[in-house]
Design an enzyme around this catalytic site. Structure first.
Site, mmCIF file in Angstrom:
data_model
loop_
_atom_site.group_PDB
_atom_site.id
_atom_site.type_symbol
_atom_site.label_atom_id
_atom_site.label_comp_id
_atom_site.label_asym_id
_atom_site.label_seq_id
_atom_site.Cartn_x
_atom_site.Cartn_y
_atom_site.Cartn_z
ATOM 1 N N PRO A 83 0.810 -1.214 0.000
ATOM 2 C CG PRO A 83 -0.787 -1.555 1.654
ATOM 3 C CD PRO A 83 0.540 -2.061 1.169
ATOM 4 C CD GLU A 110 0.446 -6.600 10.436
ATOM 5 O OE1 GLU A 110 -0.080 -5.535 10.088
ATOM 6 O OE2 GLU A 110 -0.191 -7.665 10.618
ATOM 7 N NE ARG A 148 -6.784 -6.251 -20.605
ATOM 8 C CZ ARG A 148 -7.829 -6.661 -21.300
ATOM 9 N NH1 ARG A 148 -8.225 -7.903 -21.190
ATOM 10 N NH2 ARG A 148 -8.465 -5.836 -22.098
ATOM 11 C CG ASP A 163 -9.396 -2.595 -23.386
ATOM 12 O OD1 ASP A 163 -10.348 -2.983 -24.075
ATOM 13 O OD2 ASP A 163 -8.636 -3.343 -22.770
#
Ligand code: 4HQ
Length: 238
Positions: A83, A110, A148, A163
């Site tokens: 994060p 963690e 992709r 897209d």
């Protein structure tokens, strides 16, 4: 993929677009079980944090040895999912697709010992501002988005330039049969057979959606002078 849960990747890699790409040899995905590099009878991959506190930290040696075991390509990048990383987006997916080999380090607990981050990690990425139970799902998100973009993976039928996000806009609404569903009709322009009219309608709808839902995207979007004219009309109708 460096992970303590290689099984999490197996099912995803057997199905759909990515499954086909793997079977056709367009992408090669190597699952490395970090636990195979853990020492001691318990094969432990975590330990208590120095300084105290809740939770556990991924111990550095097994990840380090797992990484050392990888046969590295000349142009190879080590990515950590966390994060704290920069937020992954479509331009980053294009950048990553230019490397010959991506090595994803999937943390659990963690997070990983800071010295792994400093010594081994080339790029730290986040998939968004929420907390998952481990880096595996995050690595799969990045892996899918990047795969992709490899030539041949989409089978040539659909180009990724069509897209959402390749031009920085949200997509126009899609319709298929039946012509009437739950009393709602398909917009008549889509049945008109007038391809230029359809193209303009779709572009206008894409711009409208972006203006309504994600006005922040318009700043970075690749807009033509036709788009600018459509936007002027759409803003008048708001
Ligand atoms: N985690 N984007 C905690 C994430 C995450 C995210 C991965 C959970 C790392 C230790 N990673 N582990 N969001 O939530 O990348």
């Amino acid at each position: 993929m460096l992970t303590i849960f290689p099984g999490m990747f197996s099912a995803y890699l057997q199905e759909g677009t990515l499954g086909r790409a793997v079977k056709r040899g367009l992408v090669d995905i190597n699952l490395v079980d970090i636990r195979d590099f853990a020492a001691g009878p318990h094969k432990s991959t975590d330990d208590r944090p120095y300084g105290g506190g809740d939770g556990m930290v991924m111990t550095p040696e097994p990840i380090y040895q797992a990484l050392k075991s990888v046969d590295r390509a000349d142009r190879s990048l080590v990515v950590l999912l966390s994060p704290q990383g920069e937020t992954f987006d479509q331009p980053i997916a294009w950048e990553l697709s230019g490397w010959d080999q991506l090595i994803f380090a999937c943390g659990r607990y963690e997070g990983v010992d800071e010295r792994i981050r400093l010594a081994c990690i080339d790029r730290e990425l986040s998939i968004g501002d929420y907390i998952l139970s481990g880096g595996e799902l995050c690595a799969m998100v990045v892996m899918d988005a990047v795969a992709r973009l490899i030539p041949g993976v989409l089978g040539g039928k659909r180009s990724n330039l069509e897209d959402s996000f390749e031009d920085g806009l949200l997509e126009y609404p899609q319709y298929t049969r039946p012509r009437v569903f739950q009393g709602k009709e398909v917009p008549s322009v889509l049945l008109s057979g007038d391809h230029e009219k359809i193209r303009l309608w779709r572009r206008s709808e894409a711009l409208k959606r972006t203006l309504d839902r994600r006005p922040d995207l318009l700043r970075k979007a690749k807009l033509t002078s036709e788009d600018e004219e459509l936007l002027v009309k759409l803003r008048k109708n708001m």
